[in-house]
Design a protein around this motif. Sequence first.
Motif: not given
Length: 305
Positions: A56, A145, A156, A161, A190-195, A218-219, A253-255
Amino acid sequence: MSESYVFYQGQIVKESEVNVSVRSKIFNYGLGCFEGIRAYWDEEKQQLYGFAMEEHYQRLLESAKALFMEVPYTVEELCDFTVELLKKNGHKETTYIRPVVYKGSNKLSPTLYGDDDDRIVIYTQALGSYSGKDTLRVAVSSWRRISDTMLPPRTKATAGYLNSALASMEVLQNGFDEAIFLTNSGFVCEGPGENIFLVKKGKLVTPPVSDDILEGITRKLVMDLAENELGMEVVERSVARTELYNSEELFFSGTAMEVTGITEVDRRVVGNGEEGKVTKELKKLFFGLTTGNNPKYAHMCRPVY
Ligand SMILES: Cc1ncc(COP(=O)(O)O)c(C=O)c1O
């Protein structure tokens, strides 16, 4: 509640001692970048483990470099500061760690260069399940996106965001749990905060890093687990929207989101409508390694106490 401590400009200080000016570039233009890290609490061992902290902080430094933001610390120093901060706040539960690098300058123009007022703050907070749900009903958002030629998703960047917030809001208002973005060219992103991952004909499929995704930590772990622990073929390729509808399984997947199954997409049932077999196995592997209990992945877990 006792006051929380934060890491700010090289020191651990009380949160109330940090001020962000209303004139600053972070406040006015969102000129910053950040990370989201978890530390997992192991009740049995009475130990907290910073998870994938090096990965990270490496990504934070890469984001900062791309955005002309100075971070005068190494990955190792940032990991050490974070361990100190977690200790100081005395967390004995799974915790979210949020480092933010930002432009503190009060100059009026939204320039990234030549300010000499770049700052870093790290705060922590308890975080259990992010969505509060075991599985998710999702929908493709009408918001596309941001692309790498507009506002690099790989960084990031704080300002990016707003794109995530618009997509989430739209689908939440329509009664879904989370959004899926398409790229500007119409591929699944992807999602707004996820793969996002699909299981198709027994293979694990996920959009490539050139399709405007954040290169999720996480991906990468999920891909390694699928390949090395489940012996699955993992394919990174562009994914068409309607492939979501006939996938055997879908998951994020995501933190923050960790590994969470998707059971419905655009009002179509995914698989048999329950969390799929591969998703379950990956989830089990994932949660089995976050507190150092799997020797192969123990290097990703840094004890705090
Ligand atoms: C847009 C976006 N995509 C994907 C992810 C997942 O990345 P990671 O697994 O590194 O948390 C995140 C979370 O940071 C994100 O904000």
